[in-house]
Structures are given as structure tokens and as C-alpha cells.
Write an enzyme that holds these catalytic residues in place. Structure first.
Site, PDB file in Angstrom:
ATOM      1  N   ASP A  44       0.823  -1.279   0.183  1.00 42.00           N
ATOM      2  CA  ASP A  44      -0.022   0.133   0.031  1.00 42.00           C
ATOM      3  C   ASP A  44       0.764   1.216  -0.024  1.00 42.00           C
ATOM      4  O   ASP A  44       0.366   2.373   0.385  1.00 42.00           O
ATOM      5  CB  ASP A  44      -1.092   0.103   1.292  1.00 42.00           C
ATOM      6  CG  ASP A  44      -1.821  -1.041   1.388  1.00 42.00           C
ATOM      7  OD1 ASP A  44      -1.905  -1.779   0.409  1.00 42.00           O
ATOM      8  OD2 ASP A  44      -2.650  -1.303   2.189  1.00 42.00           O
ATOM      9  N   HIS A  74      -0.330   5.287   0.907  1.00 44.43           N
ATOM     10  CA  HIS A  74       0.136   6.039   2.319  1.00 44.43           C
ATOM     11  C   HIS A  74       0.918   7.171   1.580  1.00 44.43           C
ATOM     12  O   HIS A  74       0.485   8.392   2.080  1.00 44.43           O
ATOM     13  CB  HIS A  74       1.071   5.201   2.678  1.00 44.43           C
ATOM     14  CG  HIS A  74       0.603   3.899   3.551  1.00 44.43           C
ATOM     15  ND1 HIS A  74       1.160   2.998   4.612  1.00 44.43           N
ATOM     16  CD2 HIS A  74      -0.745   3.292   3.320  1.00 44.43           C
ATOM     17  CE1 HIS A  74       0.377   2.118   4.804  1.00 44.43           C
ATOM     18  NE2 HIS A  74      -0.776   1.994   4.062  1.00 44.43           N
ATOM     19  N   GLU A 131      -7.224  -3.591  -3.410  1.00 48.43           N
ATOM     20  CA  GLU A 131      -8.275  -3.255  -3.157  1.00 48.43           C
ATOM     21  C   GLU A 131      -8.880  -2.042  -3.650  1.00 48.43           C
ATOM     22  O   GLU A 131      -9.820  -1.852  -4.209  1.00 48.43           O
ATOM     23  CB  GLU A 131      -8.384  -3.433  -1.784  1.00 48.43           C
ATOM     24  CG  GLU A 131      -9.786  -3.558  -0.959  1.00 48.43           C
ATOM     25  CD  GLU A 131      -9.558  -3.775   0.597  1.00 48.43           C
ATOM     26  OE1 GLU A 131     -10.443  -4.773   1.195  1.00 48.43           O
ATOM     27  OE2 GLU A 131      -8.851  -3.327   1.145  1.00 48.43           O
ATOM     28  N   GLU A 153      -8.038   4.865  -4.260  1.00 50.24           N
ATOM     29  CA  GLU A 153      -6.588   5.560  -3.709  1.00 50.24           C
ATOM     30  C   GLU A 153      -5.620   5.106  -4.645  1.00 50.24           C
ATOM     31  O   GLU A 153      -4.477   5.864  -4.442  1.00 50.24           O
ATOM     32  CB  GLU A 153      -6.404   4.891  -2.351  1.00 50.24           C
ATOM     33  CG  GLU A 153      -7.231   5.170  -1.358  1.00 50.24           C
ATOM     34  CD  GLU A 153      -6.964   4.516   0.069  1.00 50.24           C
ATOM     35  OE1 GLU A 153      -6.818   5.063   1.200  1.00 50.24           O
ATOM     36  OE2 GLU A 153      -7.048   3.286   0.144  1.00 50.24           O
ATOM     37  N   TYR A 164     -18.705  -0.928   2.761  1.00 51.68           N
ATOM     38  CA  TYR A 164     -17.238  -1.265   2.684  1.00 51.68           C
ATOM     39  C   TYR A 164     -16.814  -1.496   1.240  1.00 51.68           C
ATOM     40  O   TYR A 164     -15.782  -0.842   0.922  1.00 51.68           O
ATOM     41  CB  TYR A 164     -17.101  -2.359   3.494  1.00 51.68           C
ATOM     42  CG  TYR A 164     -17.330  -2.235   5.018  1.00 51.68           C
ATOM     43  CD1 TYR A 164     -17.913  -1.305   5.584  1.00 51.68           C
ATOM     44  CD2 TYR A 164     -17.112  -3.488   5.777  1.00 51.68           C
ATOM     45  CE1 TYR A 164     -18.175  -1.175   6.916  1.00 51.68           C
ATOM     46  CE2 TYR A 164     -17.321  -3.472   7.223  1.00 51.68           C
ATOM     47  CZ  TYR A 164     -17.798  -2.178   7.652  1.00 51.68           C
ATOM     48  OH  TYR A 164     -18.158  -2.065   9.043  1.00 51.68           O
TER      49      TYR A 164
END
Length: 816
Positions: free
Chosen positions: A568, A572, A643, A647, A725
């Protein structure tokens, strides 16, 4: 082609027993009929075996993924006093800074972001807990690419090239091979999960793994075999199999994404061709497709046909004899290339394509690109070896949709199914050129819609109503809220206040209040730039990247969503880069003192150049797939996954803005191109509109992927299966680029499927604000009414999102 009846009347020959140093010697000696005809010689297995069908890895596979929601849910206390507006000083921009006068390079991938070492306050260390198994080079190593299974855990997890997958069974499985097992999965082999109650769509689809259709090995390989990797790049790797540690390779495999053949290189070892599906017949074709190339046709017990091409570079041509149902061996040592490819279900002219391209193979890809205003293009130039003739590679749907006309003309009728990316089409060409005609050059810091462009006008009445909310939010304790023990949550909090300050300055037109908030935001960011947060960053040289020291302090590899194992990073760091871009927009004098730190984060995830020796090329973004992979140094049978698509685009948007404020025209241009590629690929692989023909029809009713793996797509999340979600993780955070990536027509179909009729109102958590924030794309007035309603519950808001920003965003889009 002679009939089988004629073949059975010809001379019968049974191969002599052959003692191997591994499990192949346990096969019973079969009866083999050898038929010699005018055009081919066939070795037919009379004794049948049931083909191995692989297995389904049905677990979600949460190793390395924290099972906590990506929301800041701690209650945020009301500020005890309101922050007063400050006198506007000269460094607060009263107008947007002028666009950079620099022009991007002719090749926007040729210029590094920087080549400097990380800042001096970033500790250096070499003791990453994940060993570099079999890696034979120093320097930065790709952590998030398709071939990680070759150097993680026991080195046996599959690697997916699309359309083929390969794995090192290490003597296990139906073939017992110590070579490389090659697999290809057809659509009918998929397993579909149970239907979802609301839509009836399959909850997941997954492909079997462990099917060893054709395996390329050598007689020298056995229980002491060592696998090493060489030349890992952003598109390719070479895998070598050595009879023992340190020995010269018995066989090497150059593996490139989209490869038309799986190619093995031999230099004097004795080839073995094996199968865990088992041979029904092995036929040598008399007429050579090219000078010096021997061709075999392999019919397996599952009814599939594979082609094998062998080009000898010295010594004798390849001459195979069947030993048993799972093994054919070369009669003598061999030097040259052996290539394997599968015939599609509808063969058409597939065999002619393979015949035309055999003897040539790809070893890597050179990526280049350029932009001209809102038009961008990028090129895959394939590095190749062998005979030097035509090269065949497989293109995914989003490639084909953007091919320029000459590349499109090189497409063939040869098509093979991929695991999660629809149908791959063979292209006979040494390079592909892909064009993106609508780069998001007009998207900046302020709200944007496709049909309107940038919108920033808000009426005095609406501004006055929002300003009271803004003053309460900006008066919160920014230092406290951004002081998390997680780089992810710290970044979200910083980005929240960056959105807030930007909205106050640019949309509410309150420069004094923005100045007050900006001063606190700079102080909060300085904690991270000075590396004085709870878990400082370190540069670890084993893999070559910047990671959280939480792993070293706690021993927990799962801390901060697995950050220290390179999970990720683009999520971040994207929040930090976005925050820095906003600060730099409002105060350009801040940039020089912080540029090295922010560039370090950008290089960690998006280094475009081999000239930067501190970070690998393109850790996160995969230019072959058109999106990033979030999965780092954790072994996984279904390989890499991602996922949160939203982002992913957020990090690209942040890079774009940072390039714009620092005058890095190449970074800005690359990011615009990346966003365009992401929007195109997401339309096929992540966001499912009516009429999607890429993913299985039983699955597209879910509207979004959930978690996209290389071998499966699972409509869920790592932290729970609530529908808010699953859909919401593909929405957050809401930023101006969001409608570009999540097209309004898709948002409408998704909303009507899941959230209309009051269903969104029934959600009583922080996801509610995310849902209505995205609803602003299609009905901004209704979204504004939701966020401005009397008695708005703060629990409906993710603690990493600003209510002021949501209000300003929806009001601007609605023209209120």
C-alpha cells in the site's frame, strides 16, 4: 493427417526405461505406439491417465493485510475555541500560481524525479526480515510485481504473465517436475462463488492453480535444484534453474508480461518435457516452420493442444521420445531454445501465427511516451532475442482499445483467455503504440466535472453558510489529529486538513482563515519531514525503499497495513504528496525546504528512470495492467492484488499536482497519462457498467471488483463484507479527479443498484459521507442538502474527510 486407424497399423515402439533422479521414475511404463507418416511422426500413449485438474485456493488470503477499516473513527472533539483569521502575508497566493513554463521531454520516461540519496535524517539499514531468496543482483528490487512468487516463501507460488502462468513445483504436483510448469486456464474452468442476495451476482470468481499442463525441465535437475532470478524489471524477469547451488543453469526462462510463448534456454543440458495433465500423443511435424526449428504438437488428456518449437543453436536438433504418460525426454543434450504455446479453443489461424513467430522471444520491455497538450501516447518496445523475426505478444482489452492504427493492424485472430483480464489477443509486432486522447490536463485543485470542467463559483449566501462549518473544522487540533502511529492514517488526516485549507482559501475566499490553518498544517507536516513521528521512516537497502520503522520497533509485519513489507505504499504516500502539493500551491516558498522529502516518497512508488539507483522502477503502477498492485512482500497463491482503486488514482492525482507546483513537467505529464490509463483500465477491470464484456457476466452485476487479484476477483474487502465497505473502498477519497476515473454514468448505475430508495440513508457510519460525497457526481444538489442538513451527525463522516470540503465540492458542482 493420417487417421488413428492407420497409425495403429504402423510400427510399434516402446521407449526404453529411463532412470531419473526424482519422482518421475515412479510412473508405470506405458505402451507407446509410434506412427511414422509423410508429414509427421506421432507417439501415441495407449494407457490413459485421468488429468490432474489443479486446486482452488478458496481462502481470501489476508496475509499481510490488516483487517481494520481504512477510516479514522476516533471521536473528534469540538474545538474549545475558534481559530482567528490571520493577517494575510505575501507568501499566501492570492491567485493560482502560473502554470510551469517548462515543457515535458520528448520521452517523459527518460527524466528521473531525482537521483539524490534520501534525506540525511532518514536512517539507513540493510536488515529487512524478508530474505532475498535466489536474487543474484544488488540494488533495488521490485517488490510488487508479478514474479515475486519466485523469491518469496518456498518459491513455488504461481506467477501470472497473462495469458499464461508459470510456477516452480519443486518436485511436487502431478508432474513431479523440478522444471517450470506452464498453465493456461479457460473460462469454463472458473469457479463462481455463491450469488449475492441483493443482485444475484456471483460473490467471486476464481481460477484453479497447480495445473501443470506442460513443464520444461532438464535431466540434470533434481532435489538439489536451486532457483535464482536475474534482471528483474518492471515488466520482466529471468528465472534460472541450477542443478545445485552455485552451479551453472541447466535451463533459463526469460519471462515477460504478455509473452506469446513460454521460452526456455538450454546450453548443453538434456531437456525433459513433462505434464501433470498427461500426454495423449506427442507428434513431431515433418515440415519445419522455419529453418533450424523442430515442431511438436502435444495433445493432452484434457483435450487441449499445445505446440512446442525447438531451435538448436549448436549441436543436434531436439529429438524427443516418450518415456511415459507424463514425460518425454530428449535423446541427447541440447543447446538452443524450446518454446511452448497453447492452441485456443477456436484455433482458427493460431498455428500459423505461432509458426510465423517461433524462434524469437521477448526478454524485456522499454517504456517510452510523450504528450502533446491533452493527447498522450506510450510505447512498449519489446527487447527480443532469437531468430530476429516477428515477435508475438498478447495484448489485454485496455491495450487494444487504445492502440494506434498501425498497431491495431498487427493484431491477429489468435485469442486466449486470461484469468482476470478478459480475452488476450496476439499481436505480431516488435512494439505497441497506445494513445490516450483525453488527458486530464484541465483537472487541477478545484472541483471538476466532465461536462463542466473546473467549477469554483459559490454564491455569497452559500459561502456564508459553509464558513461557520469551516471555522469549527479548522479550529480542531491539527497537530493532535495528524499524530497517528500509522503513516496511512497520518496521511489521511493531513490530506483532510489540506482539503480544508484549500477550500477555505479558493472556494470560500477567506484568505485570513486559510492562512491560520495553513500555518498549523505546515507545522504538522514538518513532524514527518523532520522524521519525528511515532514510527520514523527508514531507508532499507535490502529491497531498496522507504518504509515505516514500526516493523523494526514492534516485530509485527502487519503494522500499518504491512507498510514495511511494501504493502500500500502508493496509498500511504499519496496522501502526503497531495498535502505537500496543496501547501506548495498556497505557499511556493515552502517547496524548496520540503522538496527532497516529498520527492523521496514519489520516487519510492513511481520512479520512472534507471538513472535513479535508490528505488526500483515503478514499484506500484503496472504499465502492462494499467493499474497498481498494492500487495508487497507477502507470498500469495493468487499473486498480487489491489483493493482500493480510488486510492490508486488518488496517488496518481497527487503526483500530478506535485509536478505542477514544483515545475516538474515530466512528472505532471506522466501522471496525466497514468490517470488516463487508469480510467480506461478501471472501466474494464474494476468498474462494471452495463454491457461490460471483459469480466464474467455472472460477476459484473456487483458493479465493482472488490479485491482484484491476478488469479481471482472477490467482491469483498479485507476488513468486512458490508456493501458500503465494498463499494466505498473504491470511492474514497473524494477529490477533483474522482469523476474522471469514476465516470458519472457508472456512478449512476452503481447508485441505482445499491443505494437508491433510502438504502444509503440507512447506513449509520462514516461510510455514509463517502457514499453521498460520490453521489455529488450525479446529483450535487442532493449531496449538498445531505451534508448541510440540520443536525448532521459527525459519525457519518470519515475522520479523514472534511465536511467543509464536501460542502464546497457539492455546492460548486451544483452552482449553489
Amino acid at each position: 493427417m493420417w487417421s488413428l486407424a492407420v497409425m495403429l497399423l504402423t510400427s510399434l515402439k516402446v521407449a526404453a526405461p529411463f532412470a531419473l533422479n526424482h519422482s518421475q521414475e515412479t510412473f508405470d511404463q506405458p505402451r507407446v505406439i509410434t506412427s511414422v507418416g509423410p508429414s509427421e511422426t506421432a507417439q501415441i500413449l495407449v494407457d490413459k491417465k485421468i488429468p490432474a485438474s489443479g486446486f482452488i485456493h478458496s481462502e481470501l488470503g489476508t496475509l499481510g493485510h490488516a483487517t481494520i477499516p481504512p477510516l479514522l473513527t476516533s471521536p473528534i472533539p469540538e474545538p474549545k475555541s475558534l481559530l482567528p483569521a490571520q493577517r494575510v502575508v505575501v507568501n499566501l497566493q492570492l491567485h493560482p500560481p502560473p502554470p510551469s513554463m517548462a515543457s515535458p521531454a520528448q520521452d517523459i520516461f527518460s527524466v528521473p524525479i531525482s537521483t539524490d540519496p534520501p534525506p540525511g535524517n532518514i536512517q539507513k539499514r540493510q536488515d529487512h526480515p524478508v530474505p532475498r531468496k535466489g536474487i543474484s543482483r544488488d540494488g533495488p528490487i521490485q517488490t510488487n510485481k508479478f514474479y515475486a512468487g519466485f523469491f518469496l516463501a518456498n518459491q513455488t507460488s504461481p506467477s501470472f504473465l497473462h495469458p499464461y502462468s508459470v510456477a516452480w513445483p519443486r518436485g511436487q504436483g502431478a508432474s513431479g517436475t523440478f522444471g517450470l510448469a506452464i498453465s493456461h486456464i479457460e473460462a469454463h474452468q472458473r469457479v463462481l462463488g455463491p450469488p449475492k442476495p441483493h443482485t444475484g451476482a456471483a460473490s467471486y470468481f476464481i481460477n484453479p492453480i497447480g495445473i501443470q499442463s506442460v513443464c520444461l525441465s532438464a535431466a540434470e535437475l533434481g532435489g538439489a535444484t536451486e532457483l535464482t532470478t536475474e534482471s528483474p524489471t518492471d515488466f520482466s524477469v529471468q528465472v534460472s534453474l541450477r542443478p545445485s547451488p552455485g552451479a551453472r543453469p541447466a535451463v533459463r526462462f526469460p519471462l515477460v508480461q504478455g509473452a506469446g510463448f513460454i521460452t526456455a534456454l538450454y546450453e548443453g543440458s538434456r531437456p525433459l518435457v513433462q505434464s501433470g495433465v498427461f500426454f495423449r500423443s506427442l507428434t513431431r511435424v515433418s515440415a519445419a516452420p522455419k529453418a533450424g526449428v523442430v515442431k511438436y504438437r502435444l495433445l493432452l488428456e484434457d483435450g487441449t493442444t499445445w505446440f512446442l518449437y525447438a531451435r538448436h543453436t549448436s549441436g543436434s536438433p531436439l529429438d524427443l521420445e516418450v518415456v511415459n504418460n507424463g514425460l518425454a525426454r530428449a535423446k541427447q543434450p541440447f543447446s538452443g531454445t524450446i518454446q511452448v504455446a497453447k492452441a485456443p479453443i477456436d484455433p482458427g489461424g493460431a498455428e500459423r501465427v505461432y509458426d510465423r513467430a517461433c524462434g524469437t522471444y521477448a526478454t524485456g520491455v522499454k517504456l517510452s511516451g510523450s504528450v502533446d497538450k491533452s493527447r498522450g501516447r506510450y510505447t512498449f518496445s519489446f527487447e527480443k532475442k532469437g531468430l530476429g523475426g516477428d515477435l508475438v505478444m498478447f495484448a489485454l482489452p485496455h491495450h487494444r482499445a487504445s492502440f494506434d492504427a498501425p498497431t491495431r493492424e498487427r493484431m491477429t485472430g489468435l485469442r486466449l483467455q486470461t484469468t482476470t483480464k478478459g480475452i488476450a489477443v496476439a499481436v505480431v509486432a516488435d512494439s505497441w503504440i497506445m494513445v490516450e486522447p483525453d488527458l486530464p490536463v484541465g483537472i487541477g485543485f478545484l472541483p471538476w466535472l466532465p461536462q463542466k470542467g473546473t467549477v469554483s463559483a459559490i454564491s455569497d449566501k452559500t459561502r456564508a453558510a459553509i464558513r461557520a462549518v469551516a471555522q469549527r473544522e479548522i479550529s480542531q487540533n491539527i497537530l493532535d489529529q495528524t499524530d497517528q502511529d500509522s503513516m496511512y492514517f497520518s496521511g489521511k488526516a493531513l490530506a483532510k486538513f489540506a482539503c480544508l485549507v484549500l477550500a477555505i482559501k479558493e472556494l470560500l475566499k477567506d484568505a485570513g482563515l486559510a492562512q491560520a490553518g495553513l500555518a498549523q498544517l505546515k507545522t504538522a507536516f514538518a513532524r514527518f519531514k523532520d522524521n519525528k513521528q511515532k514510527f520514523p521512516l527508514v531507508y532499507e537497502g535490502a529491497w531498496g525503499g522507504v518504509v515505516s520503522s514500526a516493523l523494526y520497533a514492534t516485530g509485527d509485519p502487519f503494522r500499518d497495513f504491512g507498510n514495511a513489507h511494501y504493502n500500500d505504499h502508493h496509498f500511504h504516500w499519496g496522501y502526503f504528496i497531495y498535502t505537500a502539493a496543496v501547501i506548495g500551491r498556497l505557499d511556493p516558498s515552502w517547496i524548496p525546504g520540503n522538496k527532497a522529502y516529498v520527492n523521496m516518497l514519489a520516487r519510492d512508488v513511481a520512479n520512472p528512470s534507471r538513472r535513479d539507483t535508490h528505488f526500483p522502477l515503478w514499484r506500484a503502477f503496472d504499465w502492462f495492467h494499467g493499474h497498481s498492485w498494492a500487495h508487497g512482500l507477502f507470498d500469495a497463491l493468487d499473486s498480487k492484488n489491489q483493493e482500493s482503486s480510488s486510492e490508486d488514482t488518488m496517488h496518481t492525482y497527487a503526483l500530478k499536482l506535485w509536478g505542477s507546483v514544483t515545475g516538474d513537467a515530466n512528472l505532471e505529464a506522466r501522471s496525466n497519462l497514468m490517470l488516463a490509463v487508469q480510467a480506461r483500465s478501471f472501466d474494464s477491470y474494476y468498474y462494471y457498467r452495463n454491457g461490460n464484456i471483459v469480466e464474467p457476466p455472472q460477476f459484473v452485476g456487483n458493479r465493482v471488483a472488490g479485491i482484484l487479484f491476478e488469479n481471482k476477483i472477490d467482491h469483498t474487502t479485507f476488513f468486512g463484507a458490508n456493501i458500503e465497505y465494498i463499494q466505498g473502498i473504491h470511492m474514497l477519497p473524494l477529490l477533483p479527479h474522482t469523476p474522471y476515473a469514476r465516470r458519472p454514468v457508472f456512478v449512476r448505475e452503481e447508485w441505482d443498484t445499491y443505494f437508491s430508495g433510502g438504502r444509503a440513508e440507512a447506513i449509520n457510519s462514516g461510510w455514509k459521507g463517502i457514499l453521498f460525497g460520490n453521489y455529488a457526481t450525479i446529483d450535487p444538489r442532493a449531496a449538498y442538502n445531505f451534508f448541510s442538513r440540520p443536525g448532521f451527525n459527525p459519525a457519518w463522516l470519515d475522520g479523514g474527510a472534511s465536511l467543509t470540503w464536501y460542502l464546497c465540492y457539492s455546492a460548486a458542482l451544483a452552482g449553489l
